[in-house]
Structure formats: structure tokens, C-alpha cells
Design an enzyme around this catalytic site. Structure first.
Site, PDB file in Angstrom:
ATOM      1  N   GLU A   1     -13.206   4.090   4.885  1.00 37.39           N
ATOM      2  CA  GLU A   1     -13.124   3.168   6.120  1.00 37.39           C
ATOM      3  C   GLU A   1     -14.356   3.511   6.983  1.00 37.39           C
ATOM      4  O   GLU A   1     -14.518   2.675   7.839  1.00 37.39           O
ATOM      5  CB  GLU A   1     -11.865   3.448   7.028  1.00 37.39           C
ATOM      6  CG  GLU A   1     -10.701   2.950   6.478  1.00 37.39           C
ATOM      7  CD  GLU A   1      -9.442   3.700   6.979  1.00 37.39           C
ATOM      8  OE1 GLU A   1      -9.562   4.851   6.762  1.00 37.39           O
ATOM      9  OE2 GLU A   1      -8.530   2.952   7.434  1.00 37.39           O
TER      10      GLU A   1
ATOM     11  N   GLN B   1       0.711  -1.448  -0.012  1.00 45.73           N
ATOM     12  CA  GLN B   1      -0.052   0.062   0.037  1.00 45.73           C
ATOM     13  C   GLN B   1       0.970   1.351  -0.045  1.00 45.73           C
ATOM     14  O   GLN B   1       0.433   2.479   0.037  1.00 45.73           O
ATOM     15  CB  GLN B   1      -0.932  -0.085   1.177  1.00 45.73           C
ATOM     16  CG  GLN B   1      -1.879  -1.003   1.295  1.00 45.73           C
ATOM     17  CD  GLN B   1      -2.789  -1.141   2.531  1.00 45.73           C
ATOM     18  OE1 GLN B   1      -2.946  -2.191   3.150  1.00 45.73           O
ATOM     19  NE2 GLN B   1      -3.213  -0.071   3.041  1.00 45.73           N
TER      20      GLN B   1
ATOM     21  N   ARG C   1      -8.830  -1.716   7.995  1.00 50.23           N
ATOM     22  CA  ARG C   1      -9.908  -0.498   7.634  1.00 50.23           C
ATOM     23  C   ARG C   1     -10.184   0.359   8.785  1.00 50.23           C
ATOM     24  O   ARG C   1     -11.477   0.451   8.867  1.00 50.23           O
ATOM     25  CB  ARG C   1     -11.183  -1.372   7.024  1.00 50.23           C
ATOM     26  CG  ARG C   1     -11.636  -0.431   5.793  1.00 50.23           C
ATOM     27  CD  ARG C   1     -12.619  -1.413   5.094  1.00 50.23           C
ATOM     28  NE  ARG C   1     -12.977  -0.667   3.744  1.00 50.23           N
ATOM     29  CZ  ARG C   1     -13.859  -1.044   2.804  1.00 50.23           C
ATOM     30  NH1 ARG C   1     -14.170  -2.374   2.782  1.00 50.23           N
ATOM     31  NH2 ARG C   1     -14.166  -0.165   1.851  1.00 50.23           N
ATOM     32  N   CYS C   2      -9.296   0.716   9.314  1.00 46.66           N
ATOM     33  CA  CYS C   2      -9.390   1.757  10.295  1.00 46.66           C
ATOM     34  C   CYS C   2      -8.412   2.788  10.235  1.00 46.66           C
ATOM     35  O   CYS C   2      -7.265   2.202  10.325  1.00 46.66           O
ATOM     36  CB  CYS C   2      -9.422   0.778  11.567  1.00 46.66           C
ATOM     37  SG  CYS C   2      -9.009   1.948  13.002  1.00 46.66           S
TER      38      CYS C   2
HETATM   39  N1  MCN Z   1     -14.133   8.989  -3.101  1.00 40.81           N
HETATM   40  C1  MCN Z   1     -15.079   9.664  -3.776  1.00 40.81           C
HETATM   41  N2  MCN Z   1     -15.573  10.845  -3.158  1.00 40.81           N
HETATM   42  C2  MCN Z   1     -15.225  11.099  -1.818  1.00 40.81           C
HETATM   43  C3  MCN Z   1     -14.315  10.247  -1.345  1.00 40.81           C
HETATM   44  C4  MCN Z   1     -13.922   9.182  -2.076  1.00 40.81           C
HETATM   45  O1  MCN Z   1     -15.227   9.277  -4.788  1.00 40.81           O
HETATM   46  N3  MCN Z   1     -15.621  12.275  -1.299  1.00 40.81           N
HETATM   47  C5  MCN Z   1     -13.835   7.777  -4.021  1.00 40.81           C
HETATM   48  C6  MCN Z   1     -11.987   7.670  -4.035  1.00 40.81           C
HETATM   49  O2  MCN Z   1     -11.581   8.855  -4.982  1.00 40.81           O
HETATM   50  C7  MCN Z   1     -11.373   6.542  -4.114  1.00 40.81           C
HETATM   51  C8  MCN Z   1     -12.518   5.832  -3.116  1.00 40.81           C
HETATM   52  O3  MCN Z   1     -13.648   6.508  -3.203  1.00 40.81           O
HETATM   53  O4  MCN Z   1     -11.663   6.020  -5.243  1.00 40.81           O
HETATM   54  C9  MCN Z   1     -12.000   5.733  -1.646  1.00 40.81           C
HETATM   55  O5  MCN Z   1     -11.381   6.834  -1.115  1.00 40.81           O
HETATM   56  P1  MCN Z   1     -10.448   7.248   0.028  1.00 40.81           P
HETATM   57  O6  MCN Z   1     -11.642   7.549   1.084  1.00 40.81           O
HETATM   58  O7  MCN Z   1      -9.677   8.572  -0.244  1.00 40.81           O
HETATM   59  O8  MCN Z   1      -9.790   6.004   0.549  1.00 40.81           O
HETATM   60  P2  MCN Z   1      -8.425   5.556  -0.223  1.00 40.81           P
HETATM   61  O9  MCN Z   1      -8.524   5.775  -1.401  1.00 40.81           O
HETATM   62  O10 MCN Z   1      -7.311   6.328   0.559  1.00 40.81           O
HETATM   63  O11 MCN Z   1      -8.498   4.145   0.096  1.00 40.81           O
HETATM   64  C10 MCN Z   1      -8.268   3.565   1.722  1.00 40.81           C
HETATM   65  C11 MCN Z   1      -8.939   2.924   2.416  1.00 40.81           C
HETATM   66  C12 MCN Z   1      -8.774   2.148   3.206  1.00 40.81           C
HETATM   67  S1  MCN Z   1      -7.655   2.968   4.190  1.00 40.81           S
HETATM   68  C13 MCN Z   1      -8.731   0.943   3.580  1.00 40.81           C
HETATM   69  S2  MCN Z   1      -8.121  -0.063   4.723  1.00 40.81           S
HETATM   70  C14 MCN Z   1      -9.721  -0.064   2.480  1.00 40.81           C
HETATM   71  C15 MCN Z   1     -10.570   1.015   1.734  1.00 40.81           C
HETATM   72  O12 MCN Z   1     -10.073   2.143   1.331  1.00 40.81           O
HETATM   73  N4  MCN Z   1      -9.097  -0.776   1.888  1.00 40.81           N
HETATM   74  C16 MCN Z   1      -9.763  -1.480   0.582  1.00 40.81           C
HETATM   75  N5  MCN Z   1     -11.262   0.445   0.620  1.00 40.81           N
HETATM   76  C17 MCN Z   1     -10.821  -0.741   0.125  1.00 40.81           C
HETATM   77  N6  MCN Z   1     -11.653  -1.036  -1.083  1.00 40.81           N
HETATM   78  C18 MCN Z   1     -11.102  -2.299  -1.791  1.00 40.81           C
HETATM   79  N7  MCN Z   1     -11.899  -2.680  -2.701  1.00 40.81           N
HETATM   80  N8  MCN Z   1     -10.004  -2.633  -1.231  1.00 40.81           N
HETATM   81  C19 MCN Z   1      -9.162  -2.405  -0.211  1.00 40.81           C
HETATM   82  O13 MCN Z   1      -8.078  -3.047   0.354  1.00 40.81           O
HETATM   83 CU1  CUM Z   2      -5.737   0.746   8.903  1.00 43.82          CU
HETATM   84  S1  CUM Z   2      -6.327  -0.262   7.463  1.00 43.82           S
HETATM   85 MO1  CUM Z   2      -6.450   1.223   5.948  1.00 43.82          MO
HETATM   86  O1  CUM Z   2      -6.029   2.582   6.821  1.00 43.82           O
HETATM   87  O2  CUM Z   2      -5.063   0.738   4.843  1.00 43.82           O
END
Ligand code: MCN
Ligand code: CUM
Length: 790
Positions: free
Chosen positions: A745, A228, A375-376
Site C-alpha cells: 500500500e 481477502q 489500499r490503506c
Molecule cells: N514483497 C516483496 N518484498 C517485500 C515486501 C513485499 O517481495 N519486502 C511482495 C510480497 O511477497 C507480495 C507483494 O510484494 O507478493 C505484496 O506484499 P505485502 O506488502 O506483504 O502486501 P500483502 O501481500 O499483504 O498485500 C496486501 C496489499 C493491500 S492491503 C492492498 S489493499 C493491495 C495490495 O496489497 N491490494 C492489491 N496490492 C494489490 N495488488 C493487486 N494486484 N491486487 C490487490 O487487490
Molecule cells: Cu485497507 S485496503 Mo488493503 O488493507 O486490503
């Protein structure tokens, strides 16, 4: 303002913000054409498999690898002693502790790596693992973190400084102890709760794996890995190995789920690199499922005692929390340096809390290391579970409905930005509207009537609410770093002459759909159709430096960087347009996809024309080309929130809990792709159901993992998953460039307490005040049996 949905300003062909564009990555995934580590086969590649200890704590008397080395195809057996010679037997953890790559003297948890066996094929390596004989002398095992802190407990980490010859790793405090004690002493009543949030494990479809490919001729390491955080890996590998970062390329491929479990650098990675350096051949290592469940980083394992002060009319006066965190044999939590207990002090939740004090102690035990993964974002799940359970008990203590109690104590929307007593500044929120929407959607009053009727008939039905606040998007960099690396994130955009573009990012999708949503951000800002914007992540040779994807930080940080980089490009095209239209840049105004001369609607230049001009017709004195990079350091975190309501029916004969309905209202500010956000919420809810009802990694007295296979570690399937009912409110983040908050998350953080509250609600009339997750049929049946109901 709180809206239900925002209207897109671009056409569906351009597909900027607010369009449910289908995921660009899905055609290859649904056709089985993704490329995971297992699909990558390099010429001359060999395999590694790992010898692991059956003991949770033992001294290694000797290791005899002679029989293994004589087996067909076996090339090498690497032990801790071999690594010690090169000073590579320990490595730093992301939390500033240290972790064994391979043990020299003692093993510290069941399934710890003891030796790496490298052979021509995977089967030869696996067969040879069984022929490595290790002579162990078992040592006393510490599994209970409370016992670990007793004065006569064996010291598990004598390697620590002379002042640290005990199992307490650290003590951490937040908030004002004296003011909180005073507030609780002056309260009409104090409601306590004891909660244990068990150890769980993410169990992503693709286990961890890598190929270390060291080229001795060019002194260059290609490291293919399912990670990641590829740039952080490159830096750590360079620090540990001494290879210059310029001679290391970390390359991810498609990632079959990360969920936090692919943030840490695992010993297997370092052993593979050593093996490749030794043999001069590519070395592949992939965990099997049991190794993944038994030895990878875990999540949770927090023992929490919390007390809430209340007035008789139901106003919260303060919160005091004391927690013991079980970290296993080393602190390998991927928490920011300043926050050893992560962001656990967001535990005051959605409530206007006059005072709060939180303290956490961490202990070493003979269990695998880790922390936070699942996922936290940095211990928020533990915090949310505690406050949401405690709020229900508070409501019950003053005989108020839990919805009314929340409405009374929520931070009001005119109080944002809101400063919490533990030091966070919530950017924006509208908790009353979200909860009201959830109550309306599920038909709360009707359900309460139904519950009363059922209770009169002796049936068990419960309704549970969770109104959570998340905290995601680390930086800002002055507060947040991991092993000293400041937490910002980055984007580089290049617009090609014919008007298509490439975006390169320092974050890393594991299934979240970045190839689609980051293209949509560029589409929104520049008007280039998202279908013509290629998104590239996970190649440290090409991507700008970034901290990676976890803690739902991609949209808050790299998403912001993408928008700002696009705006830099837009500003350049304004000058190009002024040159081509022979007007002043000040006479131009931007409408999606083009610069118009103000007041002359037929005089404009489109982004495609301007991209071409950047390479063919740029004015004297202007640099050719059209590209920009941005390193974005967020001014604050973002605080998404939601209100979830769950209805459960409990079978009195078996203790089985059935989730009948589950309504989830989420607010992540402005949304890039509504369909992807819904997907994140659906998946996240199922990953919240999992620890609430099924998943737990526990250990017996000898430190044997009791859930080392999917026979014992129960993942919910489509059969167990209810039909989620979702809805939205939209409260933009005031500081994010396009008003978005993270969402990846939220559902996993918010769902478990809604389910636990529903179960306790169904049993409260029997005197039940808490049931720890996972709420298994056996646990419920025992309670019913004790209360004479079953
Ligand atoms: N998004 C959006 N509009 C928003 C916020 C987000 O369209 N206002 C979209 C983003 O652009 C992205 C998705 O939603 O395509 C998730 O965005 P975001 O909340 O920014 O999270 P990250 O991309 O940083 O993803 C990390 C988060 C975490 S920490 C874990 S743990 C987790 C999760 O995402 N692991 C996943 N979702 C997952 N989903 C899949 N399929 N696989 C994982 O391993
Ligand atoms: Cu701590 S689970 Mo996500 O933050 O990759």
C-alpha cells in the site's frame, strides 16, 4: 545500513530472495484461464439478485412480492421479516457495531438491500427484482456528519443503548493533550490546515460475489467467495448461523483485486447462505458494477483540522489534530478493536515530533457503511496526506524550501528504534537518504530554477514532495484483534519425498503474487527451487488459521511464519544429515540448499537427499516426514517509508493538471522479488493518482450517490497515468526474520500528497494554501478564475 539493492545468495534456478522470478500465476491470467467466482458453476445452481432502495432514509410500509413470485423461474423472495423470524436480520460488523442483513422497518442509505430474489437464471432473478413493490415513507436524510452531531439532528440508530441516543459513534484520543497545547502555545507560530479526504471506492475489476452451497444431507456449507480473509468469514458465518465451523468450508478462487473492499462480510453473502439453506441448492450472487459502486464499503471520508507548532527557524514543536469521521449508518470499518480510527495516530509521520495530540469523532449518516478499504492500512492515507500537506505549509510559513524543511525535521537514522509521541515504535528508517536520492534523481535544483523562470512568464508549474512513513503488518496480537480474533498469521510447509513442497497460508492473494513470493521464501530458507514449491491459499479446510491479507500484512506476518516454519524443517534436516553423514549435528553448517561437514567441503547432503531420507531412511527415534507449521506473532509492526517527488504543469485556460514527472523512492526493507515489488509500486502509484485527481463518491442533500457509475466515478487509465520513475533504498526491519517490511500500500498512501503539494506549490504565489483532492480541472479553474488568472 541503507543499500540500493541486496545481492541474492541463491542461484536463479533456486530463485530465493532478491530474484525477479516471473510470476507463477501469470500464465493462467494472461491466457484468460484464471478462475473467478463467475467461472464457478455448480450442478443445480440458482441465482440471486437484490432489490435495493432508491431512498437514502425511509420507512418500509410494505413489501409486495406476489407478482415477482408468480414470474417464470422465480423460487423465493427473502425479506427482512423472513430473516427476523430466524434472528438473522442483523449481523455484527468487524468493528463491533451491527449492520442490517435486510431491513425490517427502515432503510438507511440509497441502494441498501431490501430483499433477495432467487430464480433459476440470473435474468429471471433480475426481471423479478423489478416486480417487487416496496411502499416507502421517506424520512429526513442526514448526509453531513457535522449536522449529524447537532442536537436537533434525527437519531439514525435508535437501536443503540439508552445512553447513546445521538449520532456520535465514538470519540477517540491519542497523545498528550495538555503537553501539546503547551508546546503549541510556546511556539513562535502555529500553522493550521483544514483537509477533507473524500469518500472513495476501490472498484476492483471483479465485483463482490459468492456461491452458497448448503448440502442438507451432510449438513455442510461450502461457501465460495471472493474474500481477502476466508478464515474470518468462516468464523463470522458460524457465529451468525450457528453452523459448526467444522461444517463450513470457505473457498476462494482467483480474486480479481481486493484492495480492502473484500474484507467486510456483505449482507448479500448472508442472504445467499439463507437462500441456500432454504432451497437446499447452490445460490450464486454477483454484484453488478453499479451495486458495487453504490453499496459496498467505502474508504476515507475524514474531515481534518490540524495545527503544527513551529520555531521561527523552522523546527517543528508539536502537532494537534481534530477529526470528524463519516462512517455512514453503521461502523463497519475493518479496524482492529483497540483502534476505532485505525492507525491514524501515525500522523506525526517521518518527523521528530516533540508533542502530539490527535482526537477523532465518528458520526452516523445516511450513507453506506465501511471504512478503511482502498489500499490503506487502517487510516494511514488520511494521516499521511494531512502531515505531508501541513509540512509544506509549515515550510512556506518560515520561508524554507520544503525539501530543506523536511531534512531539518526528519527523524535521524541514529534515533531508531524511534518512539513517537502517540505511542508507536518505528523499527528502522533512513529518511534523509531516501529524500536525497529522490531529489538527485529528479534534478530538484534545476526544476526549481525552471519553475522560477516559468512563474516570471506567468506559467504555472509546481513541485511537490511527500516523505511518508507507513505502518503495516498487524499484530502484535496483544495489541491487535478483529472481533476478538488475535492478529497473528500462519504457514504450514510439507516437503514431499522427492524434494518438492507445498506451503499453505492463512493469508490470501488478490493479485499480489503470493504464489511466487512465498515459494521464494521457502527457496531462500531451504534451497528447494521456487518452481517446485506450490503455494496454496484460500481453502479453510486445508490452510492453517489466519487473519487474511490487508494492511500489507502478508509479508510481515505470514511471510515471517513461512520463514520460521522452513527453519524448523531445516533444523530437522540437520539431524537427518548428521545421521546419514555419521557426524554430530554440531559439526554441520548450512550453505544454501545443503548441510556440509565443517572443513570437509566434499561431505554434504542436499535438501533433496534429505527430503527423501525423511521418508526412507530416518534414524530410530525420529518421526518420519518433513513438515512444519508456524503461527507467527510479530513483535512489532514494520514501518516502510519513501520519498516521492511530483512535477505538475497546470493549464491556465482549463485548470487541467498534468503530472509531468513522478519519482518514487521506496524502502520496504529486504525484498523478496524486486519485479513484484515494482509492480506493487506502479499499481499503487496509479491508485494514488486516482483519488488525487479523479475519484470521489459524493452525495446530494437527499443522499443520492452522485458517482454511482464509471461515467461519474473516474478511474485513471493508461492514458492518464504518467511514466513512473522508481528507485529503492533498503533499510531492513530489525525484528522481521528476513528483514522485510510490507509494501503493498505504500505508493497509494504516499502519492496523493505529493500531487496535491505540487498543485499547491504551483498556485501558492496566488495565496492558495490548500486544494482538497480530487483536484479536478473545475476546482482549479475556479481558483484561477477567482484569482483573476484564468
Ligand atoms: N514483497 C516483496 N518484498 C517485500 C515486501 C513485499 O517481495 N519486502 C511482495 C510480497 O511477497 C507480495 C507483494 O510484494 O507478493 C505484496 O506484499 P505485502 O506488502 O506483504 O502486501 P500483502 O501481500 O499483504 O498485500 C496486501 C496489499 C493491500 S492491503 C492492498 S489493499 C493491495 C495490495 O496489497 N491490494 C492489491 N496490492 C494489490 N495488488 C493487486 N494486484 N491486487 C490487490 O487487490
Ligand atoms: Cu485497507 S485496503 Mo488493503 O488493507 O486490503
Amino acid at each position: 545500513m541503507t543499500l540500493d539493492a541486496q545481492a541474492p545468495t541463491t542461484t536463479p534456478e533456486v530463485a530465493g530472495m532478491g530474484h525477479s522470478m516471473k510470476r507463477k500465476e501469470d500464465p493462467r491470467f494472461i491466457r484468460g484461464q484464471g478462475e473467478y467466482i463467475e467461472d464457478v458453476v455448480l450442478p443445480n445452481m440458482v441465482w440471486m439478485d437484490i432489490v435495493r432502495t432508491p431512498y437514502a432514509h425511509a420507512r418500509i410500509k410494505s413489501i409486495d412480492a406476489s407478482e415477482a413470485l408468480a414470474m417464470p423461474g422465480v423460487l423465493a423472495v427473502i425479506t427482512g421479516k423472513d430473516l427476523e423470524a430466524a434472528g438473522l436480520h442483523w449481523m455484527p460488523t468487524l468493528a463491533g457495531d451491527k449492520q442490517m442483513v435486510l431491513p425490517v422497518d427502515e432503510v438507511m442509505y440509497q441502494s441498501q438491500e431490501v430483499a433477495g430474489v432467487i430464480a433459476e437464471t440470473r435474468y429471471q432473478a433480475a426481471d423479478a427484482v423489478a416486480a417487487v413493490y416496496v411502499d416507502y415513507e421517506p424520512l429526513p436524510v442526514v448526509v453531513d456528519p457535522f449536522k449529524a452531531l447537532e442536537p436537533d439532528a434525527p437519531v439514525l440508530r435508535p437501536d443503540r443503548g439508552p445512553d447513546k441516543q445521538h449520532n456520535r459513534i465514538w470519540h477517540w484520543e491519542s497523545g498528550d493533550r495538555a503537553a501539546t497545547d503547551a508546546a503549541l502555545a510556546a511556539s513562535d507560530r502555529v500553522v493550521p490546515i483544514d483537509v477533507y479526504i473524500p469518500r472513495i471506492h476501490v472498484a476492483s475489476i471483479e465485483t463482490c460475489g459468492c456461491i452458497a452451497d448448503y448440502d442438507p444431507v451432510n449438513a455442510h456449507l461450502d461457501f465460495h467467495v471472493t474474500s481477502q480473509a476466508p478464515h474470518v468469514y468462516r468464523t463470522v458465518i458460524s457465529l451468525v448461523s450457528g453452523i459448526p465451523e467444522s461444517s463450513i468450508r470457505v473457498k476462494t478462487h482467483d480474486i480479481g483485486g481486493g484492495f480492502g473492499g473484500k474484507v467486510p462480510v456483505y449482507p448479500g453473502y448472508v442472504i445467499s447462505i439463507v437462500a441456500s439453506l432454504t432451497l437446499g441448492r447452490p445460490v450464486k450472487w454477483i454484484e453488478d458494477r453499479s451495486e458495487n459502486l453504490q453499496a459496498d464499503s467505502f474508504a476515507r471520508d475524514y474531515h481534518i483540522h490540524a495545527e503544527m507548532g513551529l520555531t521561527d527557524d523552522g523546527a517543528i514543536t508539536g502537532l494537534r489534530v481534530k477529526t470528524l469521521a463519516d462512517h455512514g449508518y453503521t461502523d463497519a470499518a475493518a479496524d482492529p478493536s483497540k483502534y476505532p480510527a485505525g492507525l491514524f495516530n501515525v500522523i506525526t509521520g517521518s518527523y521528530d515530533m516533540p508533542q502530539a495530540f490527535v482526537e477523532v469523532d465518528a458520526a452516523y449518516t445516511n450513507k453506506p457503511p465501511g471504512g478503511v478499504a482502498y489500499r490503506c492500512s487502517f487510516r494511514v492515507t488520511e494521516a499521511v496526506h494531512t502531515i505531508e500537506r501541513l509540512v509544506d505549509e509549515g515550510a512556506r510559513a518560515v520561508a524554507m524550501d520544503p525539501a530543506a524543511f523536511r531534512m531539518k525535521n526528519f527523524i535521524r537514522k541514529d534515533q531508531f528504534p524511534y518512539k513517537t509521541p502517540t505511542g508507536w515504535e518505528y523499527d528502522s528508517g533512513d529518511y534523509h537518504t531516501a529524500l536525497q536520492k529522490a531529489l538527485d534523481m529528479i534534478g530538484y535544483d534545476e526544476l526549481r530554477k525552471e519553475q522560477a523562470e516559468k512563474r516570471a512568464r506567468g506559467e504555472l508549474m509546481g513541485i511537490g514532495i511527500s516523505s511518508f512513513t507507513e505502518i503495516v503488518g498487524a499484530g502484535p496480537s496483544h495489541e491487535f484483534d478483529i472481533i476478538g480474533l488475535k492478529m497473528f498469521d500462519s504457514a504450514e510447509i510439507r516437503v514431499h519425498p522427492t524434494g518438492s513442497a507445498i506451503v499453505r497460508l492463512g493469508v490470501q492473494s488478490q493479485g499480489q503474487g503470493h504464489e511466487t513470493t512465498f515459494a521464494q521464501i521457502v527457496a531462500e530458507e531451504l534451497g528447494i527451487p521456487a518452481s517446485k514449491v506450490k503455494v496454496e491459499e484460500g481453502d479453510t479446510d486445508t490452510a492453517p488459521y489466519g487473519l487474511g491479507t490487508y494492511a500489507s500484512r502478508s509479508t510481515p506476518t505470514a511471510g515471517a511464519a513461512t520463514a520460521i516454519a522452513a527453519r524448523k524443517i531445516r533444523e530437522k534436516t540437520r539431524h537427518l544429515a548428521a545421521h546419514l553423514l555419521e557426524c554430530s549435528p554440531d559439526d554441520l553448517e548450512w550453505t544454501p540448499g545443503q548441510w556440509n561437514v565443517k572443513g570437509s567441503p566434499d561431505r554434504f547432503k542436499t535438501i533433496a537427499e534429505l527430503a527423501f531420507a525423511a521418508y526412507t531412511d530416518h534414524p530410530a527415534g525420529m518421526e518420519a516426514g518433513l513438515e512444519a507449521t508456524d503461527y507467527y506473532d510479530p513483535p512489532n509492526l514494520t514501518f516502510p517509508f519513501g520519498s516521492y517527488i511530483c512535477v505538475v504543469d497546470i493549464d491556465k485556460g482549463t485548470g487541467q493538471v498534468k503530472v509531468r514527472r513522478f519519482v518514487a523512492i521506496d524502502d520496504c526493507g529486504n525484498i523478496i522479488n524486486p519485479m513484484i515489488v515494482d509492480g506493487q509500486i506502479h499499481g499503487g502509484l496509479t491508485m494514488g493518482l486516482a483519488p488525487a485527481l479523479y475519484e470521489e463518491i459524493s452525495y446530494d442533500e437527499q443522499g443520492n450517490n452522485l458517482a454511482g457509475t464509471f461515467m461519474d466515478y473516474l478511474l485513471p487509465t493508461a492514458m492518464e497515468t504518467p511514466a513512473w520513475e522508481t528507485g529503492k533504498t533498503i533499510t531492513p526491519s530489525p525484528h522481521h526474520p528476513f528483514g522485510a517490511k510490507g509494501v503493498g500500500e505504500s505508493a497509494t498512501v504516499g502519492a496523493p500528497p505529493a500531487i496535491a503539494n505540487a498543485v499547491v506549490d504551483a498556485l501558492a504565489h496566488l495565496g492558495v494554501t490548500n486544494v482538497d483532492i480530487p483536484i479536478t480541472p473545475q476546482k482549479v479553474w475556479r481558483i484561477l478564475h477567482e484569482k483573476g488568472v484564468a
